[in-house]
Design a protein around this motif. Structure first.
Motif, PDB file in Angstrom:
ATOM      1  N   ARG A  38     -22.692   2.954  10.825  1.00 50.13           N
ATOM      2  CA  ARG A  38     -22.963   1.598  11.329  1.00 50.13           C
ATOM      3  C   ARG A  38     -22.377   1.403  12.732  1.00 50.13           C
ATOM      4  O   ARG A  38     -23.005   0.793  13.593  1.00 50.13           O
ATOM      5  CB  ARG A  38     -22.424   0.560  10.365  1.00 50.13           C
ATOM      6  CG  ARG A  38     -23.227   0.488   9.057  1.00 50.13           C
ATOM      7  CD  ARG A  38     -22.658  -0.561   8.109  1.00 50.13           C
ATOM      8  NE  ARG A  38     -22.658  -1.884   8.689  1.00 50.13           N
ATOM      9  CZ  ARG A  38     -23.674  -2.756   8.605  1.00 50.13           C
ATOM     10  NH1 ARG A  38     -24.759  -2.423   7.949  1.00 50.13           N
ATOM     11  NH2 ARG A  38     -23.591  -3.932   9.173  1.00 50.13           N
ATOM     12  N   TYR A  40     -21.890   3.778  14.934  1.00 50.39           N
ATOM     13  CA  TYR A  40     -22.737   4.573  15.827  1.00 50.39           C
ATOM     14  C   TYR A  40     -23.957   3.778  16.273  1.00 50.39           C
ATOM     15  O   TYR A  40     -24.272   3.696  17.458  1.00 50.39           O
ATOM     16  CB  TYR A  40     -23.159   5.870  15.126  1.00 50.39           C
ATOM     17  CG  TYR A  40     -24.269   6.585  15.857  1.00 50.39           C
ATOM     18  CD1 TYR A  40     -24.009   7.367  16.974  1.00 50.39           C
ATOM     19  CD2 TYR A  40     -25.593   6.445  15.450  1.00 50.39           C
ATOM     20  CE1 TYR A  40     -25.031   8.002  17.656  1.00 50.39           C
ATOM     21  CE2 TYR A  40     -26.617   7.076  16.132  1.00 50.39           C
ATOM     22  CZ  TYR A  40     -26.331   7.853  17.225  1.00 50.39           C
ATOM     23  OH  TYR A  40     -27.357   8.464  17.907  1.00 50.39           O
ATOM     24  N   TYR A  41     -24.655   3.197  15.311  1.00 54.55           N
ATOM     25  CA  TYR A  41     -25.858   2.424  15.649  1.00 54.55           C
ATOM     26  C   TYR A  41     -25.522   1.180  16.464  1.00 54.55           C
ATOM     27  O   TYR A  41     -26.283   0.799  17.358  1.00 54.55           O
ATOM     28  CB  TYR A  41     -26.640   2.046  14.389  1.00 54.55           C
ATOM     29  CG  TYR A  41     -27.397   3.211  13.800  1.00 54.55           C
ATOM     30  CD1 TYR A  41     -28.345   3.902  14.551  1.00 54.55           C
ATOM     31  CD2 TYR A  41     -27.155   3.633  12.506  1.00 54.55           C
ATOM     32  CE1 TYR A  41     -29.027   4.987  14.025  1.00 54.55           C
ATOM     33  CE2 TYR A  41     -27.843   4.709  11.960  1.00 54.55           C
ATOM     34  CZ  TYR A  41     -28.778   5.374  12.733  1.00 54.55           C
ATOM     35  OH  TYR A  41     -29.448   6.449  12.204  1.00 54.55           O
ATOM     36  N   ARG A  44     -24.915   2.540  19.957  1.00 51.62           N
ATOM     37  CA  ARG A  44     -26.162   3.069  20.511  1.00 51.62           C
ATOM     38  C   ARG A  44     -27.127   1.952  20.889  1.00 51.62           C
ATOM     39  O   ARG A  44     -27.714   1.968  21.979  1.00 51.62           O
ATOM     40  CB  ARG A  44     -26.837   4.007  19.514  1.00 51.62           C
ATOM     41  CG  ARG A  44     -28.086   4.686  20.107  1.00 51.62           C
ATOM     42  CD  ARG A  44     -28.928   5.347  19.072  1.00 51.62           C
ATOM     43  NE  ARG A  44     -29.648   4.343  18.287  1.00 51.62           N
ATOM     44  CZ  ARG A  44     -30.510   4.629  17.342  1.00 51.62           C
ATOM     45  NH1 ARG A  44     -30.771   5.875  17.035  1.00 51.62           N
ATOM     46  NH2 ARG A  44     -31.125   3.674  16.674  1.00 51.62           N
ATOM     47  N   ASP A  45     -27.299   0.998  19.984  1.00 55.93           N
ATOM     48  CA  ASP A  45     -28.306  -0.035  20.194  1.00 55.93           C
ATOM     49  C   ASP A  45     -27.775  -1.283  20.890  1.00 55.93           C
ATOM     50  O   ASP A  45     -28.543  -2.030  21.486  1.00 55.93           O
ATOM     51  CB  ASP A  45     -28.918  -0.440  18.846  1.00 55.93           C
ATOM     52  CG  ASP A  45     -29.591   0.729  18.156  1.00 55.93           C
ATOM     53  OD1 ASP A  45     -29.962   1.711  18.834  1.00 55.93           O
ATOM     54  OD2 ASP A  45     -29.751   0.664  16.916  1.00 55.93           O
TER      55      ASP A  45
END
Length: 95
Positions: A38, A40-41, A44-45
């Motif tokens: 979670r 990481y996303y 990233r986003d």
């Protein structure tokens, strides 16, 4: 592993804005693998990749700098992810 859980010069896991971001992004699941995914996303986003913001100023390498500016390139985004992981008691370093 103790050193990979502590704040560092660039992996500033004790920064208040970073703590807030990590807590909001990690989710309620206590599983560290799920939390790491979670985080990481979220990095990233949630933080725009922009290679044109490169600077020689060492302060721009901090994870908190990437978070507060809302955009950065790969290295500060990696320090942000590592800092979020460390805050969540997940040992992390830059590879």
């Amino acid at each position: 592993m103790h050193e990979y859980l502590q704040p560092g010069p660039c992996i500033d896991s004790d920064h208040p804005a970073l703590i807030e971001f990590a807590e909001a992004s990690r989710g309620g699941n206590g599983d560290p693998v799920e939390q790491a995914v979670r985080l990481y996303y979220a990095v990233r986003d949630g933080i725009r990749y922009n290679p044109y913001v490169f600077s020689r100023d060492p302060q721009t390498l901090k994870g908190s700098h990437a978070l507060l500016s809302g955009e950065s390139y790969c290295v500060p985004k990696a320090t942000l992810l590592a800092a979020c992981a460390r805050h969540c008691a997940i040992p992390a370093r830059i590879g």
